[in-house]
Structure formats: structure tokens, C-alpha cells
Design a protein around this motif. Structure first.
Motif, PDB file in Angstrom:
ATOM      1  N   ARG A 332      69.428  93.064  11.873  1.00 33.00           N
ATOM      2  CA  ARG A 332      68.652  93.269  10.631  1.00 33.00           C
ATOM      3  C   ARG A 332      68.451  91.313  10.628  1.00 33.00           C
ATOM      4  NH1 ARG A 332      67.404  94.076   4.545  1.00 33.00           N
ATOM      5  NH2 ARG A 332      69.302  92.367   4.877  1.00 33.00           N
ATOM      6  N   ASN A 333      69.593  90.607   9.934  1.00 27.54           N
ATOM      7  CA  ASN A 333      69.183  89.206   9.444  1.00 27.54           C
ATOM      8  C   ASN A 333      69.274  88.322  10.698  1.00 27.54           C
ATOM      9  OD1 ASN A 333      69.628  90.082   6.847  1.00 27.54           O
ATOM     10  ND2 ASN A 333      71.241  90.498   7.165  1.00 27.54           N
ATOM     11  N   MET A 334      70.350  88.854  11.930  1.00 22.92           N
ATOM     12  CA  MET A 334      69.831  88.598  12.851  1.00 22.92           C
ATOM     13  C   MET A 334      68.458  88.633  13.102  1.00 22.92           C
ATOM     14  SD  MET A 334      72.696  87.236  14.651  1.00 22.92           S
ATOM     15  CE  MET A 334      72.423  87.212  16.540  1.00 22.92           C
ATOM     16  N   ARG A 335      67.808  89.573  13.633  1.00 23.25           N
ATOM     17  CA  ARG A 335      66.404  89.451  14.181  1.00 23.25           C
ATOM     18  C   ARG A 335      65.340  89.351  13.306  1.00 23.25           C
ATOM     19  NH1 ARG A 335      62.721  95.080  12.771  1.00 23.25           N
ATOM     20  NH2 ARG A 335      60.952  94.569  14.317  1.00 23.25           N
ATOM     21  N   LEU A 336      65.816  88.577  12.131  1.00 21.10           N
ATOM     22  CA  LEU A 336      64.738  87.583  10.965  1.00 21.10           C
ATOM     23  C   LEU A 336      64.942  86.388  11.672  1.00 21.10           C
ATOM     24  CD1 LEU A 336      65.493  90.008   7.901  1.00 21.10           C
ATOM     25  CD2 LEU A 336      63.157  89.513   8.766  1.00 21.10           C
ATOM     26  N   VAL A 337      66.412  86.175  11.567  1.00 21.75           N
ATOM     27  CA  VAL A 337      66.698  84.839  12.106  1.00 21.75           C
ATOM     28  C   VAL A 337      66.034  84.476  13.416  1.00 21.75           C
ATOM     29  CG1 VAL A 337      67.903  82.640  12.513  1.00 21.75           C
ATOM     30  CG2 VAL A 337      68.452  84.959  10.180  1.00 21.75           C
ATOM     31  N   SER A 338      66.292  85.050  14.680  1.00 26.38           N
ATOM     32  CA  SER A 338      65.503  85.425  15.959  1.00 26.38           C
ATOM     33  C   SER A 338      63.957  85.582  15.745  1.00 26.38           C
ATOM     34  CB  SER A 338      65.973  86.232  17.062  1.00 26.38           C
ATOM     35  OG  SER A 338      67.332  85.961  16.349  1.00 26.38           O
ATOM     36  N   LEU A 339      63.255  86.215  14.933  1.00 23.41           N
ATOM     37  CA  LEU A 339      61.937  85.821  14.973  1.00 23.41           C
ATOM     38  C   LEU A 339      61.323  84.878  14.486  1.00 23.41           C
ATOM     39  CD1 LEU A 339      61.454  89.254  13.727  1.00 23.41           C
ATOM     40  CD2 LEU A 339      60.494  88.996  15.789  1.00 23.41           C
ATOM     41  N   ALA A 340      61.976  84.082  13.055  1.00 23.48           N
ATOM     42  CA  ALA A 340      61.398  82.768  12.535  1.00 23.48           C
ATOM     43  C   ALA A 340      61.753  81.819  13.835  1.00 23.48           C
ATOM     44  CB  ALA A 340      62.077  82.369  11.124  1.00 23.48           C
ATOM     45  N   PHE A 341      62.372  81.587  14.397  1.00 25.86           N
ATOM     46  CA  PHE A 341      62.539  80.658  15.108  1.00 25.86           C
ATOM     47  C   PHE A 341      61.681  80.653  16.402  1.00 25.86           C
ATOM     48  CE2 PHE A 341      64.784  79.712  19.353  1.00 25.86           C
ATOM     49  CZ  PHE A 341      63.747  78.368  19.394  1.00 25.86           C
ATOM     50  N   THR A 342      61.233  81.520  16.758  1.00 23.03           N
ATOM     51  CA  THR A 342      60.666  82.620  17.910  1.00 23.03           C
ATOM     52  C   THR A 342      59.018  82.305  17.692  1.00 23.03           C
ATOM     53  OG1 THR A 342      62.398  84.249  18.836  1.00 23.03           O
ATOM     54  CG2 THR A 342      60.173  83.649  19.849  1.00 23.03           C
ATOM     55  N   ALA A 343      59.027  82.916  16.482  1.00 26.86           N
ATOM     56  CA  ALA A 343      57.210  82.552  15.853  1.00 26.86           C
ATOM     57  C   ALA A 343      56.998  80.898  15.754  1.00 26.86           C
ATOM     58  CB  ALA A 343      57.441  83.238  14.579  1.00 26.86           C
ATOM     59  N   SER A 344      58.201  80.227  15.048  1.00 25.37           N
ATOM     60  CA  SER A 344      57.249  78.842  14.924  1.00 25.37           C
ATOM     61  C   SER A 344      57.840  77.673  16.728  1.00 25.37           C
ATOM     62  CB  SER A 344      58.608  78.081  14.299  1.00 25.37           C
ATOM     63  OG  SER A 344      60.012  78.529  14.676  1.00 25.37           O
ATOM     64  N   SER A 345      58.236  78.543  17.653  1.00 23.71           N
ATOM     65  CA  SER A 345      58.354  78.209  18.755  1.00 23.71           C
ATOM     66  C   SER A 345      57.153  78.719  19.432  1.00 23.71           C
ATOM     67  CB  SER A 345      59.796  78.171  19.233  1.00 23.71           C
ATOM     68  OG  SER A 345      61.029  78.147  18.667  1.00 23.71           O
ATOM     69  N   ILE A 346      56.548  79.611  19.008  1.00 23.54           N
ATOM     70  CA  ILE A 346      55.775  79.598  19.671  1.00 23.54           C
ATOM     71  C   ILE A 346      54.082  78.264  19.087  1.00 23.54           C
ATOM     72  CG2 ILE A 346      53.634  81.204  19.682  1.00 23.54           C
ATOM     73  CD1 ILE A 346      55.206  83.423  19.568  1.00 23.54           C
TER      74      ILE A 346
END
Length: 396
Positions: A332-346
């Protein structure tokens, strides 16, 4: 604390090798070198920004889907599906043109998203907490080599379409070998069940440390998305050739590769907040120097080295917060951190591409300097608020 003898070092090494090889192919070639070739095919800043955003959007989709796939088919098969998606993208893109290039762009990112969650959650599930900073630092150092090796190869053998695709395919396919050598013993049943739930209610609230990690990787995502997606246009505005652009991208990658182990060590020894402030201030100064220095001068190259190192450091620190969390909440935490990174990268390349279209391609680095400076102020504010809270509790 796990005794050293019970740590599965061969499995950790093999999964780290998977990440390294796949990152060179999927990210180094797909996200860094491929845009140089596409720019040579006539993409302007706005369309280049849209292509970069399509890649990050595909990654976002992969991150959403990955936990459910891990729960259903296992980590190994999820990683294999991610590698296969990127292979299909590489094979098809040379046969297409704009705007259909967006489809393989999405597939490349989708493959990274699947591989990121499945492989790294498996990996960090094997790492004792007291070794988290150093293992994460080594892992991020090796995957950051993608930013050095891929453009370095492109500068050496050329960045034409056929060469770029061949190199990307070679590294992505080779990542399958160490993946198949790891004994099939991924995350625990409890963790896998949690991954399938798609909510964190059963494993407690999100910790403040993980939230800080999400903020930190968001700044890294803005910088990564804008810098790597639009750098060929920025380099053109500064009068740099394709070879010089690839060499400078290698310099950025070298910084990312060289500085992650020291960052992980500092996080273990000095704490997360101090490390974030140091990295954010260093990034701000590096971006300012990068903007003001003449191309290919020592100051320009040194600033690029620091910028690349700090971009990767933001990701390292975000992964560090997830890796130190409870193993049952790891996916879950890996997913949250990864989603934050990727959303901002978009968002990074979309907004930066629009700004470059209005103000010129040379303005790319200034918004990135502002975002990293704001991160330093934000973290200092959190530390001061915590200090004031502790003083108040002592007085009362």
C-alpha cells in the motif's frame, strides 16, 4: 531485527538486477533517449509534453493495477507482464507516427508501473528495517544508472530509431533472466491479501512519514517528468547538438547514480527531515547554476551532476519512507508513494510544455528550482512546528 544469516541476499541481489536492467531499457531508453529521436521527427514542445504525459499516464495506470495483479497471479508474473508491455511498445513505435505514438508511450509507462510495484515490493519485503536506507540507496544508485548508461550509449552509437529500439529491447528482455532465478517466495499471504483490497483501512492509517515521502517524490516527479520529457527542446534552445544533449543527459544520470548511496546513508544517520532539506536546497542551487551557466562549461556540467543526483534523491527518500513502514502495509505505501510520483510526473511536462510554448524553451529549469525551494521551506516548517509542539508539551 533479522540476523544477517537470515537475510536472503541472493534474492535481493537478483531482484535489484531486474530493476537495473529493466530501468535502463524501459526508462533510460523509453523515457530519456526516445524523446530525442521523436523530437528529431518534428515534435514541438507541446506535443513532446503530451507524449511524455502519455508515458507517465501509462505508468499511473500500471501502479493502480499492479497490487491486484500481484494478489492474483504473483509478483513474478506481474513483472513479466510489465516487461512484455514495454517490449510490445518498442516493437510498434517505429511503425507508427504522431499522434498514434501516444499508444506505445502509454504501454512503456504501463510496463514500468507494473514492474515497479511488483518487483520493489517483493524486494523491500525481504529487507530488515535497520538496513532499509542503505539497501534503498544501493538499489536507487543502480537503477539511476539508467540515466547515465542509456544516453551514453545513444551518444556513442547514435540515437536513430532502429538503434534506440534495439537497445531498449535488449535491456528489457535481459531483465527476464535474473527474475527467473529468484525462488518463488514473494510477500507474505497477509501482505498479498492486503494488496488485493485496494484500501488501507485494514492495515491502519497512513503514517506522517509516508505522507512526507509522498510530498518529496511529488517534487521529484515534477522535475523528472518535465526535465527528461522536454530536455531535448531546452538543449536545442541553448544551441546544443544531439550528441551534446546525450552527453549532458549522461552527466545528469551520473549524478543520480553517484549520490543515492550517500543520500540513503544520510537518511539512516541524520534522519529524514534533515536529508530532505539538504537535498532540496542542493537541487535549487544546482538548477539555478544550470540555468545561468554557459553550455558544456565546468559549472554547467557540475550543476547538471547535482540536479540529476537530487532528482533521484527525491525518489530515493520517498522509497525510503515506504521501505521502513510495516511489512503488512508495504505494498500500500509503495503504491501511494509511486502514485504521488507518477501523478506529478504527468503534470510536470504538460505545464512546463505550455510555459515553454509561451515563454520560450529556455525557461524549463526555473519552475523546477521554485518547486525544490518550496520543498525545503515546507520541510523546515514541519520541523519547526514539531519543535514548537514538543516545547509546548514540556511546558504544560
Amino acid at each position: 531485527m533479522k540476523p544477517a544469516s537470515t537475510v536472503r541476499w541472493p534474492a535481493i541481489a537478483a531482484l535489484t538486477t531486474v530493476s537495473t536492467l529493466a530501468q535502463i531499457g524501459q526508462f533510460g531508453i523509453g523515457f530519456i533517449v526516445l524523446p530525442i529521436w521523436l523530437t528529431g521527427q518534428g515534435l514541438d514542445a507541446q506535443r513532446a509534453g503530451l507524449f511524455a504525459a502519455s508515458q507517465w499516464s501509462g505508468m499511473l495506470a500500471g501502479l493502480f493495477i499492479a497490487p491486484g495483479l500481484v494478489a492474483r497471479v504473483g509478483a513474478r508474473r506481474t513483472v513479466l507482464l510489465g516487461l512484455a508491455a514495454s517490449i510490445v511498445a518498442f516493437v510498434s513505435i517505429v511503425r507508427l507516427s504522431w499522434p498514434i505514438w501516444i499508444v506505445p508511450g502509454v504501454l512503456i509507462g504501463f510496463g514500468i508501473g507494473l514492474r515497479w510495484i511488483a518487483n520493489e515490493s517483493w524486494l523491500y519485503g525481504l529487507v530488515p528495517e535497520h538496513l532499509s536506507g542503505r539497501v534503498v540507496g544501493v538499489h536507487e544508485t543502480l537503477i539511476a544508472s539508467a540515466g547515465f548508461i542509456a544516453p551514453g550509449l545513444a551518444a556513442w552509437i547514435g540515437a536513430d530509431g532502429a538503434t534506440t529500439i534495439a537497445v531498449g529491447l535488449a535491456f528489457t528482455c535481459t531483465a527476464v533472466i535474473p527474475l527467473c532465478l529468484v525462488a518463488s517466495k514473494p510477500l507474505s499471504r497477509r501482505t498479498s491479501n492486503d494488496a488485493a483490497l485496494h484500501t488501507g483501512a485494514q492495515i491502519g492509517p497512513i503514517s506522517a512519514v509516508v505522507i512526507v515521502g509522498m510530498v518529496v517524490v511529488s517534487v521529484g516527479g515534477i522535475s523528472d517528468g518535465a526535465l527528461y520529457g522536454l530536455f531535448p527542446l531546452y538543449a536545442g534552445a541553448r544551441g546544443m547538438s544531439d550528441t551534446q544533449t546525450n552527453l549532458l543527459l549522461s552527466c545528469l544520470g551520473l549524478g543520480g547514480m553517484a549520490l543515492q548511496l550517500p543520500v540513503g546513508w544520510m537518511a539512516d544517520r541524520a534522519g529524514l527531515s534533515v536529508t530532505v532539506v539538504v537535498c532540496a536546497l542542493t537541487s535549487t542551487l544546482g538548477l539555478i547554476g544550470f540555468s545561468l551557466a554557459m553550455p558544456m562549461t565546468p559549472l554547467f556540467l557540475a550543476s547538471g551532476f547535482l540536479v540529476g543526483g537530487m532528482n533521484s534523491a527525491f525518489i530515493t527518500l520517498g522509497m525510503y519512507t515506504a521501505a521502513r513502514s510495516e511489512k503488512t502495509a508495504l505494498i500500500r505505501n509503495m503504491r501511494l508513494v509511486s502514485l504521488a510520483f507518477t501523478a506529478s510526473s504527468i503534470l510536470g511536462p504538460i505545464f512546463a510544455g505550455s510555459a515553454m510554448k509561451m515563454l520560450g524553451n529556455g525557461v524549463l529549469l526555473w519552475p523546477l528550482a521554485l518547486s525544490s525551494g518550496m520543498l525545503a521551506v515546507f520541510t523546515i516548517g514541519i520541523c519547526e512546528g514539531r519543535r514548537q509542539g514538543n516545547r509546548t508539551s514540556l511546558v504544560s
